[in-house]
Scaffold this motif. Structure first.
Motif, short mmCIF file in Angstrom:
data_model
loop_
_atom_site.label_atom_id
_atom_site.label_comp_id
_atom_site.label_asym_id
_atom_site.label_seq_id
_atom_site.Cartn_x
_atom_site.Cartn_y
_atom_site.Cartn_z
N THR A 226 12.32 7.78 2.19
CA THR A 226 11.09 7.13 1.70
C THR A 226 10.04 8.16 1.30
N ASP A 227 10.00 9.31 1.98
CA ASP A 227 9.07 10.37 1.56
C ASP A 227 9.44 10.86 0.16
N ALA A 228 10.74 11.03 -0.10
CA ALA A 228 11.18 11.51 -1.41
C ALA A 228 10.86 10.51 -2.50
N TYR A 229 11.16 9.23 -2.26
CA TYR A 229 10.91 8.20 -3.26
C TYR A 229 9.40 8.00 -3.47
N THR A 230 8.64 8.11 -2.38
CA THR A 230 7.19 7.99 -2.49
C THR A 230 6.62 9.11 -3.34
N GLU A 231 7.16 10.31 -3.21
CA GLU A 231 6.71 11.44 -4.02
C GLU A 231 6.93 11.17 -5.51
N VAL A 232 8.09 10.61 -5.85
CA VAL A 232 8.36 10.24 -7.24
C VAL A 232 7.34 9.21 -7.72
N ALA A 233 7.11 8.18 -6.90
CA ALA A 233 6.17 7.12 -7.27
C ALA A 233 4.76 7.66 -7.44
N LYS A 234 4.35 8.59 -6.59
CA LYS A 234 3.01 9.16 -6.71
C LYS A 234 2.87 9.98 -7.99
N ARG A 235 3.88 10.80 -8.28
CA ARG A 235 3.79 11.64 -9.48
C ARG A 235 3.71 10.79 -10.74
N LEU A 236 4.41 9.67 -10.75
CA LEU A 236 4.42 8.80 -11.94
C LEU A 236 3.21 7.88 -12.00
N GLY A 237 2.39 7.87 -10.94
CA GLY A 237 1.23 6.99 -10.92
C GLY A 237 1.54 5.58 -10.51
N VAL A 238 2.75 5.35 -10.00
CA VAL A 238 3.11 4.01 -9.53
C VAL A 238 2.42 3.71 -8.21
N MET A 239 2.18 4.76 -7.42
CA MET A 239 1.42 4.65 -6.18
C MET A 239 0.27 5.65 -6.21
N PRO A 240 -0.85 5.33 -5.55
CA PRO A 240 -1.95 6.30 -5.47
C PRO A 240 -1.49 7.58 -4.79
N LYS A 241 -2.03 8.71 -5.21
CA LYS A 241 -1.60 10.00 -4.66
C LYS A 241 -1.90 10.12 -3.17
N GLN A 242 -2.90 9.39 -2.68
CA GLN A 242 -3.24 9.49 -1.27
C GLN A 242 -2.49 8.49 -0.41
N ALA A 243 -1.63 7.68 -1.02
CA ALA A 243 -0.93 6.63 -0.28
C ALA A 243 0.07 7.22 0.70
N ASN A 244 0.27 6.52 1.83
CA ASN A 244 1.29 6.89 2.79
C ASN A 244 2.63 6.32 2.36
N PRO A 245 3.74 6.89 2.83
CA PRO A 245 5.05 6.32 2.51
C PRO A 245 5.12 4.85 2.93
N VAL A 246 5.82 4.05 2.15
CA VAL A 246 5.92 2.63 2.42
C VAL A 246 6.74 2.40 3.68
N SER A 247 6.22 1.58 4.59
CA SER A 247 6.96 1.23 5.80
C SER A 247 6.51 -0.14 6.27
N LYS A 248 7.45 -1.01 6.53
CA LYS A 248 7.18 -2.36 6.97
C LYS A 248 6.08 -3.02 6.15
N PRO A 249 6.27 -3.16 4.85
CA PRO A 249 5.21 -3.71 3.99
C PRO A 249 4.95 -5.17 4.30
N THR A 250 3.68 -5.56 4.27
CA THR A 250 3.31 -6.95 4.51
C THR A 250 2.57 -7.54 3.32
N LEU A 251 2.09 -6.69 2.42
CA LEU A 251 1.33 -7.18 1.27
C LEU A 251 2.22 -7.96 0.33
N ILE A 252 1.78 -9.14 -0.08
CA ILE A 252 2.49 -9.95 -1.09
C ILE A 252 1.54 -10.13 -2.25
N ASN A 253 1.98 -9.79 -3.46
CA ASN A 253 1.10 -9.99 -4.62
C ASN A 253 1.88 -10.59 -5.78
#
Length: 253
Positions: A226-253
């Motif tokens: 998840t750290d590796a995939y999160t790094e890819v997502a951050k570099r591409l702007g899919v996730m904010p650069k300050q975001a923590n790795p995704v774990s047990k997500p509860t947000l539904i949108n």
């Protein structure tokens, strides 16, 4: 809430009937497998990251004129796609030697290919998805010659798009695999990029350090997937650069 009808469950995704005819809901699981499912684990948050990244790549491909089955992301783990008939092939594009081609041909991992190499594997888990040639594909009727011409053209266009995108954020696209689907519109069919595009289906290396940012992290026990995939997502702007790795997500949108 109405229970949806399950159509198929694979190693990384479960497919359900969509809300409209001709649609399917793809649910991204946290399951991780390698070596034809000989190695298995559940990586919390992996499905969320792959759903978001696949949406990003499929949307980008659509914007540059590459047809895909993607319609929209529904929530953190699900996306709506067009139903299609999957061509029973994994289409692999290799820009650098890694994985099976290094073992088969004795090429040092990381060696640049003289040109992008397109390979095909027959989709059959029981057989280990064996490598096949265009002769096999034609002889067994898995795709016509026109289909194969179109498949190669699609694969190389995907390679051009992904290579440039990744290079721009300091990542080398070593190789990737895609699946191709047939969508029928009246008497006509068209081929589209189907399934998913994510770090599960690509090899991604940091250009400067060579750090692996793909499923090889899991295959080779190189750290947190998840750290590796999160790094890819951050570099591409899919996730904010300050975001923590995704774990047990509860947000539904």
């Amino acid at each position: 809430m109405t229970r949806r009808k399950k159509i198929y469950e694979g190693k990384a995704k479960t497919l359900y009937e969509g809300p409209e005819p001709g649609t399917i809901v793809q649910y991204f699981k946290d399951d991780a497998t390698a070596f034809n499912a000989e190695k298995k684990d559940v990586i919390e948050g992996k499905g969320v990251l792959n759903n978001m990244l696949s949406e990003y790549f499929m949307t980008g491909l659509g914007a540059v004129g590459v047809p895909t089955h993607f319609i929209k992301r529904l929530n953190m783990r699900e996306q709506l796609v067009r139903a299609c008939e999957i061509v029973p092939l994994e289409v692999i594009v290799r820009n650098y030697a890694a994985g099976s081609i290094s073992k088969r041909l004795g090429i040092e991992e990381g060696t640049a290919m003289p040109r992008p190499i397109v390979e095909y594997c027959y989709k059959d888990d029981a057989l280990g998805d064996p490598l096949v040639t265009e002769e096999h594909i034609a002889a067994f009727g898995w795709a016509s010659q026109q289909d194969m011409d179109d498949i190669v053209a699609l694969a190389l266009r995907v390679n051009d798009y992904l290579s440039g995108l990744m290079y721009g954020v300091g990542i080398r696209l070593v190789d990737f695999k895609i699946e191709i689907g047939r969508i029928y519109e009246g008497d006509f069919q068209r081929l589209v990029v189907a399934d998913e595009i994510s770090p599960d289906s690509c090899r991604l290396w940091d250009i400067e350090t060579g750090q692996k940012l793909d499923k090889d992290v899991f295959r080779r026990d190189l750290g947190s997937l998840t750290d590796a995939y999160t790094e890819v997502a951050k570099r591409l702007g899919v996730m904010p650069k300050q975001a923590n790795p995704v774990s047990k997500p509860t947000l539904i949108n």
